[in-house]
Scaffold this motif. Structure first.
Motif, short mmCIF file in Angstrom:
data_model
loop_
_atom_site.label_atom_id
_atom_site.label_comp_id
_atom_site.label_asym_id
_atom_site.label_seq_id
_atom_site.Cartn_x
_atom_site.Cartn_y
_atom_site.Cartn_z
N GLN A 64 -5.85 0.92 -7.63
CA GLN A 64 -7.15 1.56 -7.86
C GLN A 64 -7.22 2.98 -7.31
OE1 GLN A 64 -10.24 -0.94 -6.26
NE2 GLN A 64 -9.65 -2.71 -7.48
N ASN A 65 -6.23 3.36 -6.52
CA ASN A 65 -6.24 4.68 -5.90
C ASN A 65 -4.89 4.90 -5.22
OD1 ASN A 65 -7.34 7.17 -4.97
ND2 ASN A 65 -7.72 6.24 -2.97
N ALA A 66 -4.60 6.14 -4.90
CA ALA A 66 -3.39 6.48 -4.13
C ALA A 66 -3.56 7.87 -3.55
CB ALA A 66 -2.15 6.42 -5.00
N ALA A 67 -2.76 8.16 -2.54
CA ALA A 67 -2.79 9.48 -1.91
C ALA A 67 -1.86 10.43 -2.66
CB ALA A 67 -2.36 9.38 -0.45
N ALA A 68 -2.08 11.72 -2.47
CA ALA A 68 -1.21 12.73 -3.06
C ALA A 68 0.10 12.85 -2.27
CB ALA A 68 -1.91 14.08 -3.12
N GLU A 69 0.07 12.46 -0.99
CA GLU A 69 1.25 12.53 -0.14
C GLU A 69 2.03 11.23 -0.23
OE1 GLU A 69 -1.85 13.06 0.88
OE2 GLU A 69 -1.87 15.25 1.08
N TYR A 70 3.35 11.32 -0.20
CA TYR A 70 4.19 10.13 -0.31
C TYR A 70 4.33 9.39 1.02
CZ TYR A 70 5.49 12.20 -4.77
OH TYR A 70 5.46 12.74 -6.03
N SER A 71 4.24 10.14 2.12
CA SER A 71 4.36 9.53 3.44
C SER A 71 3.81 10.52 4.46
CB SER A 71 5.82 9.20 3.77
OG SER A 71 6.61 10.39 3.80
N GLY A 72 3.65 10.05 5.70
CA GLY A 72 3.17 10.95 6.75
C GLY A 72 2.00 10.38 7.53
N PRO A 73 1.40 11.20 8.38
CA PRO A 73 0.32 10.74 9.27
C PRO A 73 -1.03 10.71 8.56
CG PRO A 73 0.77 13.06 9.70
CD PRO A 73 1.76 12.62 8.66
N TYR A 74 -1.16 9.77 7.61
CA TYR A 74 -2.39 9.66 6.82
C TYR A 74 -2.91 8.22 6.91
CZ TYR A 74 -0.43 13.98 5.04
OH TYR A 74 0.11 15.24 4.94
N THR A 75 -3.46 7.90 8.05
CA THR A 75 -3.89 6.54 8.33
C THR A 75 -4.85 6.03 7.26
OG1 THR A 75 -3.67 6.93 10.71
CG2 THR A 75 -5.04 5.06 10.02
N GLY A 76 -4.55 4.86 6.75
CA GLY A 76 -5.42 4.22 5.78
C GLY A 76 -5.16 4.58 4.34
N GLU A 77 -4.31 5.57 4.09
CA GLU A 77 -4.03 5.98 2.71
C GLU A 77 -2.99 5.06 2.06
OE1 GLU A 77 -5.47 8.75 0.75
OE2 GLU A 77 -6.86 8.01 2.26
N ILE A 78 -2.88 5.16 0.73
CA ILE A 78 -1.97 4.32 -0.04
C ILE A 78 -0.89 5.20 -0.65
CG2 ILE A 78 -1.78 2.71 -1.99
CD1 ILE A 78 -4.84 2.18 -1.55
N SER A 79 0.35 4.89 -0.36
CA SER A 79 1.48 5.72 -0.77
C SER A 79 1.93 5.39 -2.19
CB SER A 79 2.65 5.51 0.19
OG SER A 79 3.85 6.01 -0.35
N LEU A 80 2.09 6.43 -3.01
CA LEU A 80 2.63 6.24 -4.35
C LEU A 80 4.09 5.78 -4.29
CD1 LEU A 80 0.93 9.21 -6.12
CD2 LEU A 80 1.01 6.88 -7.04
N ARG A 81 4.80 6.23 -3.29
CA ARG A 81 6.17 5.76 -3.11
C ARG A 81 6.18 4.27 -2.88
NH1 ARG A 81 10.16 7.51 1.93
NH2 ARG A 81 11.90 6.15 1.38
N GLY A 82 5.27 3.79 -2.02
CA GLY A 82 5.17 2.37 -1.75
C GLY A 82 4.75 1.58 -2.98
N LEU A 83 3.80 2.13 -3.76
CA LEU A 83 3.36 1.45 -4.98
C LEU A 83 4.51 1.32 -5.97
CD1 LEU A 83 -0.14 3.12 -5.56
CD2 LEU A 83 0.30 0.81 -4.72
N SER A 84 5.26 2.40 -6.13
CA SER A 84 6.39 2.38 -7.05
C SER A 84 7.43 1.36 -6.62
CB SER A 84 7.01 3.78 -7.12
OG SER A 84 8.14 3.78 -7.97
N ASP A 85 7.74 1.33 -5.33
CA ASP A 85 8.72 0.38 -4.81
C ASP A 85 8.26 -1.06 -4.97
OD1 ASP A 85 10.32 2.49 -4.12
OD2 ASP A 85 9.85 2.44 -1.99
N ALA A 86 6.93 -1.25 -4.96
CA ALA A 86 6.37 -2.60 -5.09
C ALA A 86 6.29 -3.06 -6.55
CB ALA A 86 4.99 -2.65 -4.46
N GLY A 87 6.64 -2.18 -7.48
CA GLY A 87 6.62 -2.56 -8.89
C GLY A 87 5.32 -2.28 -9.60
N VAL A 88 4.43 -1.50 -8.97
CA VAL A 88 3.16 -1.15 -9.59
C VAL A 88 3.42 -0.02 -10.58
CG1 VAL A 88 0.85 -0.22 -9.19
CG2 VAL A 88 1.83 -1.89 -7.61
N SER A 89 2.99 -0.20 -11.83
CA SER A 89 3.35 0.74 -12.89
C SER A 89 2.25 1.74 -13.24
CB SER A 89 3.75 -0.02 -14.16
OG SER A 89 2.78 -0.99 -14.49
N TYR A 90 1.01 1.44 -12.85
CA TYR A 90 -0.11 2.32 -13.16
C TYR A 90 -0.98 2.52 -11.92
CZ TYR A 90 0.56 1.66 -18.26
OH TYR A 90 1.05 1.63 -19.54
N VAL A 91 -1.69 3.66 -11.88
CA VAL A 91 -2.66 3.90 -10.81
C VAL A 91 -3.88 4.61 -11.40
CG1 VAL A 91 -1.53 6.08 -10.16
CG2 VAL A 91 -3.06 4.92 -8.54
#
Length: 259
Positions: A64-91
């Motif tokens: 339903q949402n994701a951050a623009a940053e792939y990783s880093g000190p962004y508490t509570g955000e959702i990583s697109l890198r993590g979504l991709s690794d988890a097999g999520v195909s759309y955001v």
């Protein structure tokens, strides 16, 4: 031919068990994925379990949402890198509720869209904007400033990968009545805007969904419109039987010649 896409947006509903149970019950009842796609946008904590449950069924699991940053000190955000690794195909990005409740701007959404494209996760770009009339060289043009600001700098190759969802503010919320004619006009003008910014050939290939008070009674009339390639369904998608009925009704509109 643009493949119809039926998307459930569960918002902040259903826990992991409820989400997985829903997937297990629906995955064997889906239409041929070569003719119609079906997806569910669920809460982030449920996505990996839903991907596993969906298996090779063709059901698309959507963030339903994701951050623009792939990783880093962004508490509570959702990583697109993590979504991709988890097999999520759309955001989904830029939903009206993200803008209203959390102050997301066009620039925020633009950055997220670029990040999603770079990670190979297909963005469903949401826009709630009313078209703006402009006169250029004595001709009337309709422009979606919000959407085109988000798409600014997106290349010809990248724009082919996006899905757009039009959810006008007048149609959001339970108790409202979706107007198929107005929904089609909005989607048609979005396609026209993209054609003028990129090309008519590209605009003809991009899927444009409609969201806003879609239900079993009106989904057929909405999806039947030539410039509407699917729907983004909120509250009405939470019930399994209701969602299956909507998918079935939408299937009635599939045409061999739909672009």
């Amino acid at each position: 031919m643009r493949k119809p896409f039926i998307v459930a947006n569960w918002k902040m509903h259903k826990n992991v068990r409820e989400s997985v149970d829903f997937v297990n019950q629906i995955k064997s009842k889906l239409p041929d994925p070569n003719k119609m796609e079906v997806g569910i946008a669920a809460q982030a904590f449920a996505l990996p379990s839903m991907v596993e449950a969906a298996g090779k069924s063709g059901l698309k699991i959507i963030a339903q949402n994701a951050a623009a940053e792939y990783s880093g000190p962004y508490t509570g955000e959702i990583s697109l890198r993590g979504l991709s690794d988890a097999g999520v195909s759309y955001v989904m990005l830029g939903h009206i509720e993200r803008r209203r409740l959390f102050g997301e701007t066009n620039e925020n959404v633009h950055q997220k869209v670029q990040a999603a494209l770079q990670r190979g996760v297909t963005p469903i770009i949401c826009t709630d904007e009313t078209m703006v009339q402009q006169v250029v060289n004595n001709e009337i043009h309709y422009v979606f400033h919000q959407l085109m600001t988000v798409l600014h700098g997106i290349s010809l190759d990248q724009i082919k990968q996006v899905v757009i969802s039009y959810e006008p503010s007048w149609a959001v919320g339970a108790g409202q009545h979706a107007n198929p004619t107005l929904a089609e006009e909005g989607c048609r003008l979005i396609r026209q805007t993209i054609a003028e910014y990129y090309s008519y050939e590209i605009a003809d290939k991009i899927r444009i969904l409609y969201g806003g008070s879609v239900n079993p009674n009106n989904i057929k009339d909405i999806v039947d419109k030539p410039d509407i390639d699917g729907v983004l369904i909120g509250r009405a998608s939470l019930d399994l039987d209701n969602f299956l009925k909507m998918i079935s009704n939408a299937q009635l509109t599939i045409k061999e010649e739909k672009k």
